[in-house]
Design a protein around this motif. Structure first.
Motif, PDB file in Angstrom:
ATOM      1  N   LEU A 201       0.829  -1.200   0.000  1.00 16.16           N
ATOM      2  CA  LEU A 201       0.000   0.000   0.000  1.00 16.16           C
ATOM      3  C   LEU A 201       0.866   1.254   0.000  1.00 16.16           C
ATOM      4  O   LEU A 201       0.561   2.223  -0.700  1.00 16.16           O
ATOM      5  N   ASN A 202       1.936   1.228   0.767  1.00 14.18           N
ATOM      6  CA  ASN A 202       2.849   2.373   0.789  1.00 14.18           C
ATOM      7  C   ASN A 202       3.513   2.571  -0.568  1.00 14.18           C
ATOM      8  O   ASN A 202       3.628   3.699  -1.052  1.00 14.18           O
ATOM      9  N   PHE A 203       3.941   1.478  -1.165  1.00 12.86           N
ATOM     10  CA  PHE A 203       4.587   1.550  -2.476  1.00 12.86           C
ATOM     11  C   PHE A 203       3.619   2.125  -3.511  1.00 12.86           C
ATOM     12  O   PHE A 203       3.977   3.009  -4.297  1.00 12.86           O
ATOM     13  N   MET A 204       2.387   1.648  -3.494  1.00  8.75           N
ATOM     14  CA  MET A 204       1.393   2.155  -4.446  1.00  8.75           C
ATOM     15  C   MET A 204       1.138   3.642  -4.208  1.00  8.75           C
ATOM     16  O   MET A 204       0.992   4.403  -5.164  1.00  8.75           O
ATOM     17  N   GLY A 205       1.098   4.043  -2.939  1.00 13.94           N
ATOM     18  CA  GLY A 205       0.910   5.460  -2.622  1.00 13.94           C
ATOM     19  C   GLY A 205       2.038   6.312  -3.184  1.00 13.94           C
ATOM     20  O   GLY A 205       1.796   7.399  -3.726  1.00 13.94           O
ATOM     21  N   GLU A 206       3.263   5.826  -3.055  1.00 14.02           N
ATOM     22  CA  GLU A 206       4.409   6.561  -3.586  1.00 14.02           C
ATOM     23  C   GLU A 206       4.353   6.651  -5.109  1.00 14.02           C
ATOM     24  O   GLU A 206       4.656   7.696  -5.696  1.00 14.02           O
ATOM     25  N   ILE A 207       3.954   5.556  -5.753  1.00 15.14           N
ATOM     26  CA  ILE A 207       3.846   5.552  -7.215  1.00 15.14           C
ATOM     27  C   ILE A 207       2.775   6.547  -7.666  1.00 15.14           C
ATOM     28  O   ILE A 207       2.971   7.298  -8.628  1.00 15.14           O
ATOM     29  N   ILE A 208       1.652   6.590  -6.948  1.00 16.58           N
ATOM     30  CA  ILE A 208       0.573   7.531  -7.281  1.00 16.58           C
ATOM     31  C   ILE A 208       1.073   8.968  -7.172  1.00 16.58           C
ATOM     32  O   ILE A 208       0.812   9.799  -8.056  1.00 16.58           O
ATOM     33  N   ILE A 209       1.813   9.271  -6.126  1.00 14.23           N
ATOM     34  CA  ILE A 209       2.365  10.616  -5.946  1.00 14.23           C
ATOM     35  C   ILE A 209       3.287  10.969  -7.112  1.00 14.23           C
ATOM     36  O   ILE A 209       3.197  12.061  -7.687  1.00 14.23           O
ATOM     37  N   LYS A 210       4.164  10.033  -7.477  1.00 17.93           N
ATOM     38  CA  LYS A 210       5.099  10.294  -8.575  1.00 17.93           C
ATOM     39  C   LYS A 210       4.373  10.461  -9.908  1.00 17.93           C
ATOM     40  O   LYS A 210       4.753  11.307 -10.725  1.00 17.93           O
ATOM     41  N   LEU A 211       3.334   9.651 -10.123  1.00 18.13           N
ATOM     42  CA  LEU A 211       2.565   9.788 -11.362  1.00 18.13           C
ATOM     43  C   LEU A 211       1.915  11.165 -11.449  1.00 18.13           C
ATOM     44  O   LEU A 211       1.935  11.809 -12.503  1.00 18.13           O
TER      45      LEU A 211
END
Length: 154
Positions: free
Chosen positions: A110-120
């Motif tokens: 979940l944390n990794f996905m959150g970081e990817i969303i922020i970067k996107l």
């Protein structure tokens, strides 16, 4: 009542990045929880204890990501403290840190996905970020159901 503060320790070498860490205080015991966040002294505000930057900075996307991650971490630490307090459990600063570290390990997807969303979002990939948010919400709902069924905290 426990308190959580965001702190910055400058590098001993001028011009190098320093480290952001969390200071947790409970029952007059103090514990530092290190992070992987590295920033320059000019990117830290002592007055507000926050990461700061300007839009013109080349590190702007990195700093925004760090700021969002810090906010997420502080929110999680606050939830942990509140959970201990509402359950009426006796707990120490080490218990808070251990629970936070357990959460970080178990909920890394979940944390990794959150970081990817922020970067996107930072890269202007808004539609892709929205798709990832939808997937993240589905995973989160699944985890909530899992927790209710198995009484497991994540």
């Amino acid at each position: 009542m426990a308190s959580v503060k965001v702190k910055f320790r400058s590098s001993t070498v001028d011009g190098n990045v320093g480290a952001v860490y969390y200071q947790i205080i409970h029952d007059r015991k103090v514990r530092r929880l290190p992070t992987d966040y590295r920033i320059y002294p000019s990117e830290w505000s002592d007055r507000s204890s926050t990461v700061v930057t300007t839009i013109r900075s080349e590190r702007y996307p990195i700093i925004i990501s760090i700021r969002e991650n810090i906010n997420r971490d502080i929110e999680q630490l606050s939830k942990i403290v509140k959970r201990f307090e509402t359950k009426g459990l006796m707990f120490s600063v080490s218990d808070i840190v251990n629970e936070f570290q357990r959460y970080e390990q178990e909920c890394s997807l979940l944390n990794f996905m959150g970081e990817i969303i922020i970067k996107l979002k930072q890269n202007g990939k808004i539609r892709t970020a929205e798709t990832y948010v939808s997937a993240l919400n589905s995973f989160t709902k699944f985890i909530d159901i899992f927790k209710r069924v198995f009484n497991n905290e994540c």
